[in-house]
Design an enzyme around this catalytic site. Structure first.
Site, PDB file in Angstrom:
ATOM      1  N   GLY A   1      15.618  51.390  37.321  1.00  0.00           N
ATOM      2  CA  GLY A   1      15.421  50.233  36.466  1.00  0.00           C
ATOM      3  C   GLY A   1      14.183  50.409  35.612  1.00  0.00           C
TER       4      GLY A   1
ATOM      5  N   GLN B   1      36.153  21.422  53.210  1.00  0.00           N
ATOM      6  CA  GLN B   1      35.012  21.659  52.331  1.00  0.00           C
ATOM      7  C   GLN B   1      33.735  21.776  53.180  1.00  0.00           C
ATOM      8  OE1 GLN B   1      35.814  21.985  49.132  1.00  0.00           O
ATOM      9  NE2 GLN B   1      33.996  21.683  47.884  1.00  0.00           N
TER      10      GLN B   1
ATOM     11  N   GLU C   1      18.088  49.703  47.720  1.00  0.00           N
ATOM     12  CA  GLU C   1      17.189  49.717  48.888  1.00  0.00           C
ATOM     13  C   GLU C   1      17.967  49.948  50.184  1.00  0.00           C
ATOM     14  OE1 GLU C   1      13.847  49.768  49.251  1.00  0.00           O
ATOM     15  OE2 GLU C   1      13.978  50.128  47.109  1.00  0.00           O
TER      16      GLU C   1
ATOM     17  N   ASP D   1      22.206  51.165  51.185  1.00  0.00           N
ATOM     18  CA  ASP D   1      23.570  50.636  51.320  1.00  0.00           C
ATOM     19  C   ASP D   1      23.680  49.903  52.663  1.00  0.00           C
ATOM     20  OD1 ASP D   1      26.731  51.170  50.688  1.00  0.00           O
ATOM     21  OD2 ASP D   1      26.290  51.392  52.820  1.00  0.00           O
TER      22      ASP D   1
ATOM     23  N   GLN E   1      14.333  57.834  41.759  1.00  0.00           N
ATOM     24  CA  GLN E   1      14.756  58.542  42.966  1.00  0.00           C
ATOM     25  C   GLN E   1      16.232  58.927  42.858  1.00  0.00           C
ATOM     26  OE1 GLN E   1      13.358  57.060  46.861  1.00  0.00           O
ATOM     27  NE2 GLN E   1      15.515  56.980  47.459  1.00  0.00           N
TER      28      GLN E   1
HETATM   29  C1  LIG Z   1      21.309  47.422  40.213  1.00  0.00           C
HETATM   30  C2  LIG Z   1      20.791  48.668  40.821  1.00  0.00           C
HETATM   31  C3  LIG Z   1      19.464  49.028  40.635  1.00  0.00           C
HETATM   32  C4  LIG Z   1      18.961  50.233  41.147  1.00  0.00           C
HETATM   33  N1  LIG Z   1      17.650  50.583  40.901  1.00  0.00           N
HETATM   34  C5  LIG Z   1      17.192  51.810  41.302  1.00  0.00           C
HETATM   35  C6  LIG Z   1      15.863  52.259  40.976  1.00  0.00           C
HETATM   36  O1  LIG Z   1      15.079  51.546  40.333  1.00  0.00           O
HETATM   37  N2  LIG Z   1      15.473  53.506  41.351  1.00  0.00           N
HETATM   38  C7  LIG Z   1      16.309  54.332  42.054  1.00  0.00           C
HETATM   39  O2  LIG Z   1      15.913  55.430  42.370  1.00  0.00           O
HETATM   40  N3  LIG Z   1      17.569  53.929  42.399  1.00  0.00           N
HETATM   41  C8  LIG Z   1      18.036  52.694  42.040  1.00  0.00           C
HETATM   42  N4  LIG Z   1      19.325  52.293  42.373  1.00  0.00           N
HETATM   43  C9  LIG Z   1      20.187  53.188  43.145  1.00  0.00           C
HETATM   44  C10 LIG Z   1      20.417  52.713  44.574  1.00  0.00           C
HETATM   45  O3  LIG Z   1      19.246  52.871  45.321  1.00  0.00           O
HETATM   46  C11 LIG Z   1      21.620  53.459  45.183  1.00  0.00           C
HETATM   47  O4  LIG Z   1      22.757  53.118  44.461  1.00  0.00           O
HETATM   48  C12 LIG Z   1      21.768  53.091  46.654  1.00  0.00           C
HETATM   49  O5  LIG Z   1      20.786  53.724  47.388  1.00  0.00           O
HETATM   50  C13 LIG Z   1      23.153  53.459  47.220  1.00  0.00           C
HETATM   51  O6  LIG Z   1      23.363  54.802  47.150  1.00  0.00           O
HETATM   52  P1  LIG Z   1      24.675  55.432  46.498  1.00  0.00           P
HETATM   53  O7  LIG Z   1      24.931  54.762  45.199  1.00  0.00           O
HETATM   54  O8  LIG Z   1      24.503  56.875  46.539  1.00  0.00           O
HETATM   55  O9  LIG Z   1      25.854  55.010  47.478  1.00  0.00           O
HETATM   56  P2  LIG Z   1      26.742  56.026  48.338  1.00  0.00           P
HETATM   57  O10 LIG Z   1      25.900  56.567  49.433  1.00  0.00           O
HETATM   58  O11 LIG Z   1      27.424  56.965  47.449  1.00  0.00           O
HETATM   59  O12 LIG Z   1      27.787  55.000  48.964  1.00  0.00           O
HETATM   60  C14 LIG Z   1      29.199  55.094  48.747  1.00  0.00           C
HETATM   61  C15 LIG Z   1      29.920  54.680  50.018  1.00  0.00           C
HETATM   62  O13 LIG Z   1      29.695  55.668  51.023  1.00  0.00           O
HETATM   63  C16 LIG Z   1      29.254  55.081  52.232  1.00  0.00           C
HETATM   64  N5  LIG Z   1      28.345  56.006  52.927  1.00  0.00           N
HETATM   65  C17 LIG Z   1      27.376  56.778  52.378  1.00  0.00           C
HETATM   66  N6  LIG Z   1      26.766  57.482  53.353  1.00  0.00           N
HETATM   67  C18 LIG Z   1      27.343  57.145  54.535  1.00  0.00           C
HETATM   68  C19 LIG Z   1      27.148  57.525  55.907  1.00  0.00           C
HETATM   69  N7  LIG Z   1      26.225  58.414  56.242  1.00  0.00           N
HETATM   70  N8  LIG Z   1      27.939  56.962  56.850  1.00  0.00           N
HETATM   71  C20 LIG Z   1      28.877  56.054  56.521  1.00  0.00           C
HETATM   72  N9  LIG Z   1      29.108  55.671  55.244  1.00  0.00           N
HETATM   73  C21 LIG Z   1      28.353  56.204  54.268  1.00  0.00           C
HETATM   74  C22 LIG Z   1      28.560  53.795  51.816  1.00  0.00           C
HETATM   75  O14 LIG Z   1      28.593  52.849  52.846  1.00  0.00           O
HETATM   76  C23 LIG Z   1      29.408  53.370  50.610  1.00  0.00           C
HETATM   77  O15 LIG Z   1      30.497  52.607  51.077  1.00  0.00           O
HETATM   78  C24 LIG Z   1      19.824  51.083  41.889  1.00  0.00           C
HETATM   79  C25 LIG Z   1      21.145  50.706  42.090  1.00  0.00           C
HETATM   80  C26 LIG Z   1      21.644  49.521  41.582  1.00  0.00           C
HETATM   81  C27 LIG Z   1      23.090  49.166  41.806  1.00  0.00           C
HETATM   82  C1  LIG Z   2      41.148  30.834  34.585  1.00  0.00           C
HETATM   83  C2  LIG Z   2      41.825  29.509  34.729  1.00  0.00           C
HETATM   84  C3  LIG Z   2      42.951  29.228  33.965  1.00  0.00           C
HETATM   85  C4  LIG Z   2      43.571  27.988  34.032  1.00  0.00           C
HETATM   86  N1  LIG Z   2      44.662  27.739  33.223  1.00  0.00           N
HETATM   87  C5  LIG Z   2      45.186  26.469  33.215  1.00  0.00           C
HETATM   88  C6  LIG Z   2      46.249  26.137  32.305  1.00  0.00           C
HETATM   89  O1  LIG Z   2      46.720  26.970  31.544  1.00  0.00           O
HETATM   90  N2  LIG Z   2      46.721  24.864  32.296  1.00  0.00           N
HETATM   91  C7  LIG Z   2      46.217  23.909  33.139  1.00  0.00           C
HETATM   92  O2  LIG Z   2      46.679  22.786  33.075  1.00  0.00           O
HETATM   93  N3  LIG Z   2      45.217  24.185  34.021  1.00  0.00           N
HETATM   94  C8  LIG Z   2      44.686  25.450  34.071  1.00  0.00           C
HETATM   95  N4  LIG Z   2      43.664  25.747  34.951  1.00  0.00           N
HETATM   96  C9  LIG Z   2      43.151  24.713  35.860  1.00  0.00           C
HETATM   97  C10 LIG Z   2      43.537  24.952  37.319  1.00  0.00           C
HETATM   98  O3  LIG Z   2      44.895  24.704  37.481  1.00  0.00           O
HETATM   99  C11 LIG Z   2      42.671  24.062  38.233  1.00  0.00           C
HETATM  100  O4  LIG Z   2      41.328  24.472  38.095  1.00  0.00           O
HETATM  101  C12 LIG Z   2      43.127  24.182  39.660  1.00  0.00           C
HETATM  102  O5  LIG Z   2      44.308  23.473  39.829  1.00  0.00           O
HETATM  103  C13 LIG Z   2      42.092  23.694  40.678  1.00  0.00           C
HETATM  104  O6  LIG Z   2      41.825  22.367  40.487  1.00  0.00           O
HETATM  105  P1  LIG Z   2      40.338  21.824  40.322  1.00  0.00           P
HETATM  106  O7  LIG Z   2      39.617  22.671  39.363  1.00  0.00           O
HETATM  107  O8  LIG Z   2      40.465  20.380  40.079  1.00  0.00           O
HETATM  108  O9  LIG Z   2      39.677  22.032  41.750  1.00  0.00           O
HETATM  109  P2  LIG Z   2      39.189  20.874  42.721  1.00  0.00           P
HETATM  110  O10 LIG Z   2      40.349  20.179  43.280  1.00  0.00           O
HETATM  111  O11 LIG Z   2      38.152  20.051  42.035  1.00  0.00           O
HETATM  112  O12 LIG Z   2      38.505  21.745  43.860  1.00  0.00           O
HETATM  113  C14 LIG Z   2      37.123  21.616  44.229  1.00  0.00           C
HETATM  114  C15 LIG Z   2      37.000  21.806  45.741  1.00  0.00           C
HETATM  115  O13 LIG Z   2      37.580  20.665  46.377  1.00  0.00           O
HETATM  116  C16 LIG Z   2      38.503  21.084  47.388  1.00  0.00           C
HETATM  117  N5  LIG Z   2      39.578  20.093  47.496  1.00  0.00           N
HETATM  118  C17 LIG Z   2      40.220  19.451  46.493  1.00  0.00           C
HETATM  119  N6  LIG Z   2      41.147  18.612  47.003  1.00  0.00           N
HETATM  120  C18 LIG Z   2      41.110  18.743  48.360  1.00  0.00           C
HETATM  121  C19 LIG Z   2      41.828  18.150  49.446  1.00  0.00           C
HETATM  122  N7  LIG Z   2      42.777  17.264  49.234  1.00  0.00           N
HETATM  123  N8  LIG Z   2      41.516  18.530  50.705  1.00  0.00           N
HETATM  124  C20 LIG Z   2      40.549  19.432  50.925  1.00  0.00           C
HETATM  125  N9  LIG Z   2      39.841  20.013  49.940  1.00  0.00           N
HETATM  126  C21 LIG Z   2      40.116  19.682  48.666  1.00  0.00           C
HETATM  127  C22 LIG Z   2      38.994  22.439  46.930  1.00  0.00           C
HETATM  128  O14 LIG Z   2      39.447  23.213  48.017  1.00  0.00           O
HETATM  129  C23 LIG Z   2      37.764  23.026  46.266  1.00  0.00           C
HETATM  130  O15 LIG Z   2      36.977  23.657  47.248  1.00  0.00           O
HETATM  131  C24 LIG Z   2      43.063  26.997  34.898  1.00  0.00           C
HETATM  132  C25 LIG Z   2      41.942  27.288  35.702  1.00  0.00           C
HETATM  133  C26 LIG Z   2      41.320  28.517  35.619  1.00  0.00           C
HETATM  134  C27 LIG Z   2      40.111  28.787  36.473  1.00  0.00           C
END
Ligand SMILES: Cc1cc2nc3c(=O)[nH]c(=O)nc-3n(C[C@H](O)[C@H](O)[C@H](O)COP(=O)(O)OP(=O)(O)OC[C@H]3O[C@@H](n4cnc5c(N)ncnc54)[C@H](O)[C@@H]3O)c2cc1C
Ligand SMILES: Cc1cc2nc3c(=O)[nH]c(=O)nc-3n(C[C@H](O)[C@H](O)[C@H](O)COP(=O)(O)OP(=O)(O)OC[C@H]3O[C@@H](n4cnc5c(N)ncnc54)[C@H](O)[C@@H]3O)c2cc1C
Ligand SMILES: [Ca+2]
Lengths: 626, 626
Positions: A160, A313, A407, A409, A120
């Site tokens: 698809g 949490q 299906e 937006d 479509q």
């Molecule tokens: C993973 C995936 C699988 C898919 N599979 C299929 C498939 O098997 N067959 C098929 O035919 N299609 C398929 N599609 C397409 C899909 O159905 C369209 O992408 C979908 O209908 C949204 O339309 P669009 O991309 O034109 O969005 P757009 O309409 O271009 O949307 C862009 C923006 O404009 C806004 N907008 C658009 N119209 C209005 C309005 N009247 N008022 C206010 N805001 C508006 C929207 O909210 C959005 O923010 C697939 C898409 C995806 C991502």
């Molecule tokens: C892409 C990436 C790069 C990174 N690079 C580095 C790096 O170079 N060196 C390094 O040392 N580390 C690195 N880190 C680690 C990063 O610093 C930790 O992941 C980060 O500090 C969060 O800690 P955590 O994973 O233990 O989260 P957690 O503390 O386990 O969080 C889990 C959940 O518990 C909640 N939570 C934890 N404590 C509390 C509290 N006291 N009160 C309420 N809620 C709480 C959190 O909000 C969260 O929802 C990296 C992480 C990522 C994702």
């Protein structure tokens, strides 16, 4: 450590009968047993391995799909071309094909002697189906339609299964006969040779390329398709509603057009059910990991606090847990609604169709938006480790989010709901909360949600009436209208959850838990959309503050049952596909094991070390920084 | 089509001097010219190609990093091990090393004769740094520290650059001397041989595996690291604050501990600046595509409506555009704050440090959360095509989201802000909006935001006072406290944006546009957090409805300038990396071209056809569905 249950201390706290809850979640004992048996089967068969998906290149990813093709589709946990074959191609023929067309094509499709997709959307048109540019011009000389892509933007784009696999497609195109346009209709078009799979002459097909995520939706060959004057016999137009005669005349059949909406209601109802599945899966992972993860709060060398015990949490996680259940039940109700509408349609009663159509559109939008946001929140709730593919959450997010777009937006759908609402009569009422406990009274809650929804509608209607041209008003106020539509859809979910609680639900403590979940869902919405409730005067600031108190108390009540409530989803570790969400909570050793499987760890010294790193360290590279 | 500007009609509508705005956005003419020159250079050099990143396997992805290592780092648009070398390893030595340590290690690091990473987080501990388990035990016999990983959960986990590249690390470990614990400190540890890059004996290193997205953060070798009694000389402990003597005694130096916070303020201030960059990039793509994309509303065969003209699209998009500018300016202010704090620290004035620390923590949390959500919203604003990697948005999201987690989990940070707020004095005031235009008065707006923030704090403080133990109260009320912290941080952003408008800003119409953006940011927050404003009695429902009216009018005012406002970011197409966001708006042909580059399109008949598809079509496969 192997075989030990690291969450046993959590499960011991449970205050209800988990097995009974599993049946409530599944919908019936039969549904539970079936899916339980299937899930175990699949989990134990190496053909369904999925843990290496994110490490495969694009070709490796798609290949898997084909391998599993003929097998237990429901448990092949990835998008696949068969989704569209069974989910759209076959239903389109059933819904829009004449009896003869059904007799000819359905057996071929059922046996998969042909594989179909649903073409479509075009490069230039998605939401606006009436704007599609592909043409189907009737040629009376040969009794054929000529299918053609007149512009680049008319290329079919997204279907698809189209890119690499399908042999046939339902192609939507503007019907032209005798130089006249007759709107967009569906045509069965063969795309590839059944002998060597080569595209037929005049047909260009390809895959549209990588989508969000590593594995995710890349297991699907969403495709592009261009036609250069392709000819198909006249009887390959789907003619249940409109027929083109040998002379090229258009004749409306006596089958009512509305029948086609029935299919849409069906597909969207499935999407609502899927939302609850995806959401519950993410919640299951985040809940279990939150009980395993400990951080801070250790006193005199004791254990640290489980992060699930932090109120922040809980206030992020428990409403999502409640939503999973809420969406499950509203999904059940939608399924019933679909069957009811179908029966009525057969009896030529179209009275409930507009409401059913608006309902499913709105609930599709509401539940998919909420689920996409929730999966990402669950990922964040897992801290750093949630960012690893091994957590299962990144791919779950990436594969899920297009549900907000396909299906229909989600914003476009809400605007349809708003349009429906502006045609409906509205009522008034007022909220009767005096103590925090009053927020647990079904009547009180329903009244508040009804009042909010109604008053937002009334306010919109009032503002609309100030415009001379209602269409201008609708356009100008559409952001407010969308909010009114959301309020309406939330009211539906709330009222269906409350209805569910009126039923007889066996099992010790099961109903009590569902009640808690229901009110977490409800009161959290009050808190999150407080502006709506206050500005419409449905509740007072004092009542809002009581709602907050009640919410805290509900969180404490649900806390000891959290693990059991996600256990009730009955997901196997295989299905969850998450090291963080393992049922036994044995997270750390498994995370550690998992890391070594990355291809980068094949060698200790990385490829490229000799070319790039060594010369830099030895200062043989000229342009090091500084 | 090539060379044509498909957005010319949009640019013609512009009501302000875009070149002047470019300078405002960049911060100064000099900054503008520098980055403009660099960006063009990079865009024209094939070494910086990035369009194929999502199609490469994990090994191919990391390889890019090494290739580009010595080059213009800022324009290598992907995470790389050098980020941690320059961003954390070097600053840690500078901030925490003694003068001698700096003299020894910094030259090696500057020349990249060693490559370092920052190894703090462990499998079991991230947020709670004091809970780290790695030990550094002083051995007086040999004058060495023994670095050891006593448990699996003590494995270092996450450090960027560790997995495959770094030769050294700053390792955080519990210091133990004479059997006594002295808290967590940093140690310089060599990990790999400088000759053959093999891990030194007793050291296990690997990559922790795939993360969210295709390319995204997978260009970084986040690593795992285990120590088996590794010995390092005593002088490799970073001893600026605490010294361990030859005898193993701990001696506090006269350098104040607070200095270390300075580094944290620095790093987080960078993250706020990066938020505005990532957000503006996503907004640029979504805005341009929204002007290209047309859907519905064609009257008598004319052009359809640009989706940017739909009010729902505007109400989702324009607040994000406004936020990009808001974050830019609050980032500028933070940079000033950091320099101010640094100067004060050098003069031993620590008075502003707690507030600066709370400010940066809160703004890091606020801006990264908002940016992550905004990128995903921008993707949805692009409809189906936003889901393609070619849109640039999926990978931008995947690479950006960990900013919500690293350098402090965003919720944990807000709790710190809340703690700070509960120590502060609070004031009262009231809102003076009578007509929609009143929402454009800086004084009125600031008062409303101040009142809301103050009253939420007061309400929390009041509830806290009901608890005997304040810590219990803080834990119980933490969800409310987080909301108060958010309100406080939004107040900061709003007030800094308003401050910015008080400055002299040259260029026709530039200030007017900034004013519109500022009030879109402000009034949209009022709408989004209406519950806060109403429940604290800061505004009335009537004023809320006037805010809504004003918002609609602001959207109309910004609409004709939308494209020019994103042009003002001055991003090259190369940097944007998005077919949808192309500066010339020539989206469709380029999207079509792009599809054919997918490896799946190498052959017309897909790999695996003969094994899987053909037998199925010919019914030689037994278990086809049905
Ligand atoms: C993973 C995936 C699988 C898919 N599979 C299929 C498939 O098997 N067959 C098929 O035919 N299609 C398929 N599609 C397409 C899909 O159905 C369209 O992408 C979908 O209908 C949204 O339309 P669009 O991309 O034109 O969005 P757009 O309409 O271009 O949307 C862009 C923006 O404009 C806004 N907008 C658009 N119209 C209005 C309005 N009247 N008022 C206010 N805001 C508006 C929207 O909210 C959005 O923010 C697939 C898409 C995806 C991502
Ligand atoms: C892409 C990436 C790069 C990174 N690079 C580095 C790096 O170079 N060196 C390094 O040392 N580390 C690195 N880190 C680690 C990063 O610093 C930790 O992941 C980060 O500090 C969060 O800690 P955590 O994973 O233990 O989260 P957690 O503390 O386990 O969080 C889990 C959940 O518990 C909640 N939570 C934890 N404590 C509390 C509290 N006291 N009160 C309420 N809620 C709480 C959190 O909000 C969260 O929802 C990296 C992480 C990522 C994702
Ligand atoms: Ca598969």
């Amino acid at each position: 450590m192997e075989g030990m249950d690291h969450l046993a201390h959590e499960r011991n706290k449970t205050e209800f009968d988990v097995d009974a809850m599993k049946i409530v979640w599944a919908g019936s004992r039969h549904a539970f047993e079936l899916s339980d048996r299937m899930a175990r089967l699949v989990a134990s068969d190496p053909a369904f391995r999925k843990d290496d998906r994110t490490r495969l290149g694009r070709k490796g990813i798609l290949r898997l799909t084909e391998e599993e093709a003929g097998q237990l589709r429901n448990f092949v946990d990835e998008p696949s071309f068969t989704d569209l074959h069974w989910g759209m191609f076959v239903p389109a023929i059933k819904g829009q094909g004449t009896d003869e067309q059904q007799q000819k094509w359905l057996p071929l499709a059922y046996k998969m002697q042909i594989i179909g997709c649903y073409a479509q959307t075009e490069l230039g048109h998605g939401s606006n189906v009436q704007g599609l540019e592909t043409t189907a011009t009737f040629d009376p000389d040969t009794d054929e339609f000529v299918i053609h892509s007149p512009t680049l933007t008319s290329s079919k784009w997204w279907p698809g299964g189209l890119g690499k696999i399908s042999t046939h497609a339902i192609v939507y195109a503007r019907l032209i006969t005798n130089g006249q346009e007759h709107g967009v209709h569906g045509f069965i078009v063969q795309l590839r040779s059944l002998d060597d799979h080569m595209p037929l002459p005049g047909i260009t097909i390809g895959d549209i390329g990588m989508k969000f995520g590593n594995g995710a939706y890349n297991t699907m060959d969403n495709g592009v398709l261009k036609f250069d004057h392709i000819r198909i016999p006249r009887n390959q137009m789907l003619m249940r509603v409109l027929q083109v005669t040998r002379e090229g005349k258009c004749v409306q059949s006596n089958v009512p057009r509305q029948l086609i909406y029935g299919t849409m209601v069906f597909v969207r109802q499935t999407i609502v059910a899927d939302a609850s599945t995806a959401l519950s899966r993410a919640v299951c992972i985040a809940t279990r990991y939150s009980a395993v993860r400990r951080q801070f709060g250790s006193q005199d060398g004791g254990m640290e606090t489980q992060v699930i015990d932090y109120k922040t949490q809980q206030s992020r996680l428990f409403p999502l847990l409640a939503s999973a259940y809420a969406f499950r039940f509203v999904g059940e109700w939608l399924k019933w609604l679909y069957m009811d509408v179908t029966q009525r349609l057969q009896a030529k009663d179209f009275s409930t169709l507009p409401e059913a159509h608006a309902c499913t559109a709105g609930l599709k939008s509401l539940t998919t938006t909420a689920t996409a946001d929730a999966i990402e929140e669950c990922r964040k709730l897992c801290g750093g480790h949630g960012y690893l593919c091994a957590s299962g959450l990144p791919e779950l997010f990436a594969v899920y989010v297009p549900a907000c777009t396909y299906e229909g937006d989600n914003v476009v759908l809400l605007l349809q709901v708003a349009r429906f609402l502006m045609k409906t009569d509205l009522l008034h009422c007022c909220c009767d909360v005096q103590r925090a406990e009053d927020w647990l009274k079904p009547g009180v809650v329903l009244e508040a949600f009804e009042a909010r929804s109604a008053r937002m509608c009334v306010a919109c209607a009032k503002n609309l009436s100030k415009f001379e041209n209602p269409e201008d008003g609708f356009a100008e106020l559409s952001a407010d209208l969308v909010e009114a539509a959301v309020a309406h859809c939330q009211l539906i979910v709330v009222s269906k959850f409350i209805d569910k609680l009126q039923q007889d639900i066996p099992g010790k403590g099961v109903k009590q838990q569902l009640q808690n979940l229901c009110y977490i869902y409800v009161v959290n919405l009050v808190h999150k959309y407080l502006g709506d409730f206050l500005s419409t005067g449905c509740i007072t600031p004092k009542q809002a503050s009581l709602a907050n108190d009640q919410l805290r108390s509900l969180y404490s009540q649900i806390r000891p049952n959290a693990i059991a409530l996600v256990d009730a989803f009955n997901y196997t570790d295989h299905y969850l596909g998450s090291v963080l969400g393992r049922s036994d909570g044995n997270v750390y050793p498994k995370l550690y094991e998992e890391a070594w499987k990355d291809p980068l760890n094949d060698s200790v010294v990385p490829d490229g070390y000799h070319e790039y790193v060594h010369p830099m360290l030895k200062q043989q590279l000229r342009n090091a920084r500084l």
